[in-house]
Design a protein around this motif. Structure first.
Motif, PDB file in Angstrom:
ATOM      1  N   LYS A   1       0.819  -1.211   0.000  1.00 46.40           N
ATOM      2  CA  LYS A   1       0.000   0.000   0.000  1.00 46.40           C
ATOM      3  C   LYS A   1       0.857   1.266   0.000  1.00 46.40           C
ATOM      4  CE  LYS A   1      -3.882  -2.258   2.330  1.00 46.40           C
ATOM      5  NZ  LYS A   1      -4.666  -2.353   3.596  1.00 46.40           N
ATOM      6  N   LYS A   2       2.084   1.183   0.493  1.00 43.66           N
ATOM      7  CA  LYS A   2       2.977   2.339   0.468  1.00 43.66           C
ATOM      8  C   LYS A   2       3.628   2.508  -0.904  1.00 43.66           C
ATOM      9  CE  LYS A   2       4.081   2.424   5.405  1.00 43.66           C
ATOM     10  NZ  LYS A   2       5.165   2.367   6.423  1.00 43.66           N
ATOM     11  N   VAL A   3       4.031   1.402  -1.519  1.00 45.96           N
ATOM     12  CA  VAL A   3       4.653   1.487  -2.849  1.00 45.96           C
ATOM     13  C   VAL A   3       3.603   1.783  -3.923  1.00 45.96           C
ATOM     14  CG1 VAL A   3       6.073   0.259  -4.544  1.00 45.96           C
ATOM     15  CG2 VAL A   3       6.477  -0.096  -2.099  1.00 45.96           C
ATOM     16  N   TYR A   4       2.369   1.302  -3.714  1.00 43.98           N
ATOM     17  CA  TYR A   4       1.276   1.496  -4.676  1.00 43.98           C
ATOM     18  C   TYR A   4       0.102   2.140  -3.927  1.00 43.98           C
ATOM     19  CZ  TYR A   4       4.239  -1.998  -6.861  1.00 43.98           C
ATOM     20  OH  TYR A   4       5.324  -2.685  -7.349  1.00 43.98           O
ATOM     21  N   PRO A   5       0.168   3.448  -3.664  1.00 44.14           N
ATOM     22  CA  PRO A   5      -0.847   4.119  -2.843  1.00 44.14           C
ATOM     23  C   PRO A   5      -2.191   4.195  -3.557  1.00 44.14           C
ATOM     24  CG  PRO A   5       0.671   5.721  -3.782  1.00 44.14           C
ATOM     25  CD  PRO A   5       1.226   4.364  -4.107  1.00 44.14           C
ATOM     26  N   PRO A   6      -3.258   4.460  -2.794  1.00 44.42           N
ATOM     27  CA  PRO A   6      -4.617   4.450  -3.374  1.00 44.42           C
ATOM     28  C   PRO A   6      -4.798   5.407  -4.540  1.00 44.42           C
ATOM     29  CG  PRO A   6      -4.717   4.487  -0.975  1.00 44.42           C
ATOM     30  CD  PRO A   6      -3.279   4.687  -1.340  1.00 44.42           C
TER      31      PRO A   6
ATOM     32  N   ILE B   1      -3.819   0.774 -12.182  1.00 41.74           N
ATOM     33  CA  ILE B   1      -2.855  -0.288 -12.431  1.00 41.74           C
ATOM     34  C   ILE B   1      -3.445  -1.593 -11.912  1.00 41.74           C
ATOM     35  CG2 ILE B   1      -0.845   1.241 -12.356  1.00 41.74           C
ATOM     36  CD1 ILE B   1      -0.280   0.247  -9.565  1.00 41.74           C
ATOM     37  N   PRO B   2      -3.064  -2.724 -12.513  1.00 42.06           N
ATOM     38  CA  PRO B   2      -3.740  -4.003 -12.208  1.00 42.06           C
ATOM     39  C   PRO B   2      -3.255  -4.652 -10.914  1.00 42.06           C
ATOM     40  CG  PRO B   2      -2.063  -4.358 -13.869  1.00 42.06           C
ATOM     41  CD  PRO B   2      -2.093  -2.863 -13.614  1.00 42.06           C
TER      42      PRO B   2
ATOM     43  N   TYR C   1       6.138 -12.108  -8.337  1.00 39.16           N
ATOM     44  CA  TYR C   1       6.186 -12.280  -9.791  1.00 39.16           C
ATOM     45  C   TYR C   1       4.813 -12.764 -10.248  1.00 39.16           C
ATOM     46  CZ  TYR C   1       7.977 -13.789 -14.372  1.00 39.16           C
ATOM     47  OH  TYR C   1       8.193 -13.940 -15.720  1.00 39.16           O
ATOM     48  N   GLU C   2       4.152 -11.940 -11.064  1.00 41.17           N
ATOM     49  CA  GLU C   2       2.828 -12.297 -11.579  1.00 41.17           C
ATOM     50  C   GLU C   2       2.928 -12.656 -13.051  1.00 41.17           C
ATOM     51  OE1 GLU C   2      -1.779 -10.640 -11.726  1.00 41.17           O
ATOM     52  OE2 GLU C   2      -0.144  -9.264 -11.199  1.00 41.17           O
ATOM     53  N   SER C   3       2.582 -13.893 -13.375  1.00 42.32           N
ATOM     54  CA  SER C   3       2.560 -14.320 -14.771  1.00 42.32           C
ATOM     55  C   SER C   3       1.339 -13.722 -15.459  1.00 42.32           C
ATOM     56  CB  SER C   3       2.513 -15.846 -14.861  1.00 42.32           C
ATOM     57  OG  SER C   3       3.621 -16.425 -14.204  1.00 42.32           O
ATOM     58  N   THR C   4       1.523 -13.233 -16.675  1.00 41.10           N
ATOM     59  CA  THR C   4       0.432 -12.617 -17.432  1.00 41.10           C
ATOM     60  C   THR C   4       0.424 -13.178 -18.849  1.00 41.10           C
ATOM     61  OG1 THR C   4       1.638 -10.745 -18.420  1.00 41.10           O
ATOM     62  CG2 THR C   4       0.889 -10.497 -16.130  1.00 41.10           C
ATOM     63  N   SER C   5      -0.643 -12.869 -19.556  1.00 42.43           N
ATOM     64  CA  SER C   5      -0.742 -13.274 -20.966  1.00 42.43           C
ATOM     65  C   SER C   5      -0.206 -12.195 -21.887  1.00 42.43           C
ATOM     66  CB  SER C   5      -2.204 -13.581 -21.318  1.00 42.43           C
ATOM     67  OG  SER C   5      -3.019 -12.439 -21.095  1.00 42.43           O
ATOM     68  N   SER C   6       0.301 -11.104 -21.316  1.00 40.71           N
ATOM     69  CA  SER C   6       0.812 -10.000 -22.119  1.00 40.71           C
ATOM     70  C   SER C   6       2.250 -10.291 -22.551  1.00 40.71           C
ATOM     71  CB  SER C   6       0.740  -8.702 -21.304  1.00 40.71           C
ATOM     72  OG  SER C   6       1.165  -7.603 -22.083  1.00 40.71           O
ATOM     73  N   TYR C   7       2.870  -9.290 -23.191  1.00 37.64           N
ATOM     74  CA  TYR C   7       4.251  -9.468 -23.637  1.00 37.64           C
ATOM     75  C   TYR C   7       5.212  -9.537 -22.459  1.00 37.64           C
ATOM     76  CZ  TYR C   7       2.562  -8.222 -28.294  1.00 37.64           C
ATOM     77  OH  TYR C   7       1.891  -8.197 -29.489  1.00 37.64           O
ATOM     78  N   HIS C   8       4.838  -8.909 -21.352  1.00 33.51           N
ATOM     79  CA  HIS C   8       5.689  -8.875 -20.176  1.00 33.51           C
ATOM     80  C   HIS C   8       4.921  -9.384 -18.960  1.00 33.51           C
ATOM     81  CE1 HIS C   8       7.424  -5.554 -22.726  1.00 33.51           C
ATOM     82  NE2 HIS C   8       8.508  -6.242 -22.458  1.00 33.51           N
ATOM     83  N   ASP C   9       5.621 -10.097 -18.095  1.00 37.31           N
ATOM     84  CA  ASP C   9       5.076 -10.398 -16.784  1.00 37.31           C
ATOM     85  C   ASP C   9       5.317  -9.197 -15.871  1.00 37.31           C
ATOM     86  OD1 ASP C   9       4.232 -12.890 -17.621  1.00 37.31           O
ATOM     87  OD2 ASP C   9       6.059 -13.901 -16.963  1.00 37.31           O
TER      88      ASP C   9
ATOM     89  N   LEU D   1       6.320  -7.469 -12.013  1.00 39.76           N
ATOM     90  CA  LEU D   1       6.929  -7.566 -10.689  1.00 39.76           C
ATOM     91  C   LEU D   1       6.263  -6.549  -9.772  1.00 39.76           C
ATOM     92  CD1 LEU D   1      10.787  -7.907 -11.353  1.00 39.76           C
ATOM     93  CD2 LEU D   1       9.028  -9.690 -11.221  1.00 39.76           C
ATOM     94  N   TRP D   2       5.964  -6.990  -8.536  1.00 39.29           N
ATOM     95  CA  TRP D   2       5.378  -6.129  -7.519  1.00 39.29           C
ATOM     96  C   TRP D   2       6.313  -6.088  -6.313  1.00 39.29           C
ATOM     97  CZ3 TRP D   2       1.317  -3.602  -9.361  1.00 39.29           C
ATOM     98  CH2 TRP D   2       0.528  -4.200 -10.363  1.00 39.29           C
TER      99      TRP D   2
END
Length: 329
Positions: free
Chosen positions: A199-204, A210-211, A251-259, A261-262
């Motif tokens: 919540k600090k790195v990705y504030p409200p 962002i997903p 590490y979140e796997s996605t169907s996009s060109y890039h995975d 990182l959070w």
């Protein structure tokens, strides 16, 4: 919150007509942003062009409520039958409040320095105010000084500065943690600490665009099953010192060109520890033969990420204006 219904016949500004403008708007966006579009950006343009050629879609859009969060509402500037300016409006809901994202502000190079972007933005702010929304947001590249001055002059205030990073060609990944530090898979009892740091790195004020879904990060067998059924997977690593967790990367796997990182780290995590922690998700990315993307505060270890061969795709100022005032065009 109804559909756009504003008559602009006496002005070069008019409401975007999805039945005839989408191809022109896609061409204009590509012309104006071709130097900064990535593969996802070009996919977005292909989506608009496909929509323009889909008769069923074009029959549905004009009668749809504007509350559908799709970047195909807004205004264009037309001269001699040619669309030379565009602005998209994307509505969002946060709690009980509606607000709008202003996006795709584009003016043909031959028509710039005439105040077109300013007048399109003012018209958009009038629309937002008249529809009872609480705020307008936009993102602007920090190196686009004319645009930053424009939005500041209209009353927008910077709420955050973020860098979109992409990693595709990684340096040799043989960094070892300093003495006394351990890198390991996340333990269940580390989740609450991770949630607080996330919540600090990705504030409200930025997470609505962002997903990031904190529920996806919670430990639990049935949550893992649901993620597996949805075709997604998240792996977590933590950095610990004397048994205390000080930082995590997911590490979140996605169907996009890039995975994706959070990051969830304490404010005093040593740089060499973060470097060692990054080894594990990057090795995973190499196995998947995919790059990774990250959205981070501008002051979040930028020199370290530069050294590790990550590329700064864009540095964006997130700007907001609350309860837009009235303007005179």
């Amino acid at each position: 919150m109804g559909a756009i219904a504003l008559d602009c016949q006496s002005s070069p500004i008019r409401v975007l007509d999805t039945r005839k403008d989408l191809l022109d708007v896609a061409d204009l966006i590509e012309l104006c942003f071709q130097d900064t579009l990535d593969r996802e950006g070009f996919d977005y343009l292909r989506h608009i062009r496909r929509a323009a050629r889909d008769a069923r879609y074009l029959q549905w859009v004009p009668g749809a409520l504007e509350t559908v969060s799709m970047p195909l509402y807004g205004y264009v500037w037309e001269e001699n039958g040619k669309v030379v300016g565009n602005l998209s409006l994307i509505p969002f809901r946060r709690g009980r409040n509606w607000f709008y994202m202003i996006a795709n502000v584009a003016v043909h190079p031959s028509f710039r320095r005439r105040g077109i972007a300013r007048q399109l933005t003012i018209r958009a702010l009038e629309h937002i105010r008249d529809h009872g929304a609480s705020a307008a947001w936009l993102q602007v590249r920090t190196d686009n000084e004319p645009a930053v001055r424009l939005y500041t002059s209209l009353g927008f205030i910077e709420r955050a500065c973020r860098i979109n990073w992409v990693g595709e060609n990684f340096l040799p990944l043989d960094f070892k943690p300093p003495a006394g530090w351990q890198i390991q898979s996340r333990l269940k009892d580390q989740w609450l600490r991770q949630a607080g740091w996330l919540k600090k790195v990705y504030p409200p004020e930025i997470t609505w665009n962002i997903p990031l879904n904190l529920k996806q990060f919670q430990p639990g067998f049935w949550l893992d099953v649901m993620r597996w059924m949805n075709g997604s997977r998240i792996i977590h690593w933590s950095a610990c010192h004397d048994g205390e967790v000080a930082g995590l990367i997911s590490y979140e796997s996605t169907s996009s060109y890039h995975d994706t990182l959070w990051f969830a780290v304490s404010e005093n995590l040593p740089e060499d520890v973060l470097r060692s922690l990054l080894v594990f998700p990057l090795r995973h990315a190499e196995k998947r033969r995919k790059g990774v993307t990250m959205n981070l505060p501008a002051n979040f270890y930028p020199h370290l990420l530069d050294e590790m061969n990550f590329e700064r795709k864009q540095t964006l100022s997130w700007m907001e204006i609350r309860y837009p005032p009235r303007f005179n065009l």
